[in-house]
Enzyme design. Structure first.
Site, short mmCIF file in Angstrom:
data_model
loop_
_atom_site.label_atom_id
_atom_site.label_comp_id
_atom_site.label_asym_id
_atom_site.label_seq_id
_atom_site.Cartn_x
_atom_site.Cartn_y
_atom_site.Cartn_z
N PHE A 2 -5.62 7.60 -6.48
CA PHE A 2 -6.02 6.68 -7.55
C PHE A 2 -7.49 6.34 -7.30
O PHE A 2 -7.80 5.70 -6.29
CB PHE A 2 -5.12 5.44 -7.49
CG PHE A 2 -5.43 4.36 -8.48
CD1 PHE A 2 -5.54 4.64 -9.83
CD2 PHE A 2 -5.59 3.05 -8.06
CE1 PHE A 2 -5.81 3.63 -10.75
CE2 PHE A 2 -5.85 2.03 -8.96
CZ PHE A 2 -5.97 2.32 -10.32
N ALA A 4 -9.73 4.24 -8.14
CA ALA A 4 -10.18 2.87 -7.85
C ALA A 4 -9.79 2.43 -6.44
O ALA A 4 -10.44 1.56 -5.85
CB ALA A 4 -9.60 1.89 -8.87
N SER A 5 -8.77 3.03 -5.87
CA SER A 5 -8.25 2.64 -4.56
C SER A 5 -9.22 3.00 -3.44
O SER A 5 -9.55 4.18 -3.27
CB SER A 5 -6.91 3.34 -4.32
OG SER A 5 -6.64 3.46 -2.94
N PRO A 6 -9.68 2.03 -2.64
CA PRO A 6 -10.56 2.36 -1.52
C PRO A 6 -9.97 3.39 -0.55
O PRO A 6 -10.66 4.35 -0.17
CB PRO A 6 -10.82 1.00 -0.86
CG PRO A 6 -10.68 0.02 -1.97
CD PRO A 6 -9.55 0.57 -2.82
N ARG A 9 -10.27 6.81 -2.03
CA ARG A 9 -11.65 7.29 -2.02
C ARG A 9 -12.08 7.74 -0.63
O ARG A 9 -12.83 8.70 -0.48
CB ARG A 9 -12.59 6.19 -2.54
CG ARG A 9 -12.52 6.04 -4.05
CD ARG A 9 -13.54 5.04 -4.56
NE ARG A 9 -13.00 3.70 -4.64
CZ ARG A 9 -13.51 2.64 -4.04
NH1 ARG A 9 -14.57 2.75 -3.26
NH2 ARG A 9 -12.96 1.45 -4.20
#
Length: 211
Positions: A2, A4-6, A9
């Protein structure tokens, strides 16, 4: 994953930093895609990211990153030396237990609509974590004077804080210099982290009310 998920990323950045071939599957977390029977069979905790490599499944981002280096591209990013590894592990555990955790205490209740404000107590706890993180980055990286997998992990947290923009990061000068360096040194940074961090910031600020 996902975007947006740190943690998502962090793993995405690690894959391209290591030059590995991979298939990236975006998961619509907010639409319940982590709650399907198929997804829960891989990860009963219904979190992102999930890394699969053959029949191996890893559901924790930091375990995924250290595995990727150790298995596919052994290097100083996560060296074989147990002493050096212990220092990198300390940084990874600090991020999940303190830096990312304290940021999460501030932002996730706002993102999920449980509150529109952040208490001064939570902000002060995050500032304390930022002070420690700033000290860690004094030599140019979060551990010493060369990049490790911990830098990638910390960058996923720090970029999220930058995008949310609810706390003044100017006092943490070492972190600013370090982050600017990471944005140059991590391959496809803008695509793999910058864009997702910006999306997180928009999500947060759509619910946040500055007191």
């Amino acid at each position: 994953a996902f975007p947006a998920s740190p943690p998502s990323r962090a793993v995405h950045m690690a894959l391209d930093l290591l030059g590995l071939e991979y298939n990236y599957v975006e998961v619509a977390v907010l639409d319940g895609a982590t709650r399907t029977p198929e997804y829960l069979s891989m990860n009963p905790q219904h979190t992102v990211p999930v890394l699969t490599d053959g029949n191996l499944v890893i559901t924790e981002s930091r375990a995924a990153m250290t595995y990727l280096v150790s298995q596919h591209k052994p290097s100083q990013l996560y060296p074989a030396c147990a002493k050096k590894r212990s220092q990198i592990d300390q940084r990874l555990y600090f991020n999940i237990g303190t830096f990312y955790s304290r940021m999460g205490d501030c932002v996730y209740p706002v993102c999920f609509g449980k509150t529109k404000t952040i208490s001064e107590e939570k902000k002060d706890a995050l500032k304390e974590a930022l002070m420690w993180t700033n000290q860690m980055a004094a030599c140019g990286y979060v551990l010493g004077n060369s990049m490790t997998i911990a830098d990638v992990d910390f960058m996923a947290t720090y970029s999220t804080l930058e995008a949310c923009n609810f706390i003044n990061l100017a006092p943490y000068k070492n972190l600013k210099i370090w982050a600017d360096r990471m944005k140059q040194q991590i391959p496809k940074y803008a695509e793999n982290c910058g864009k997702g961090a910006a999306g997180f910031g928009e999500w947060f600020n759509s619910n946040y009310s500055k007191e």
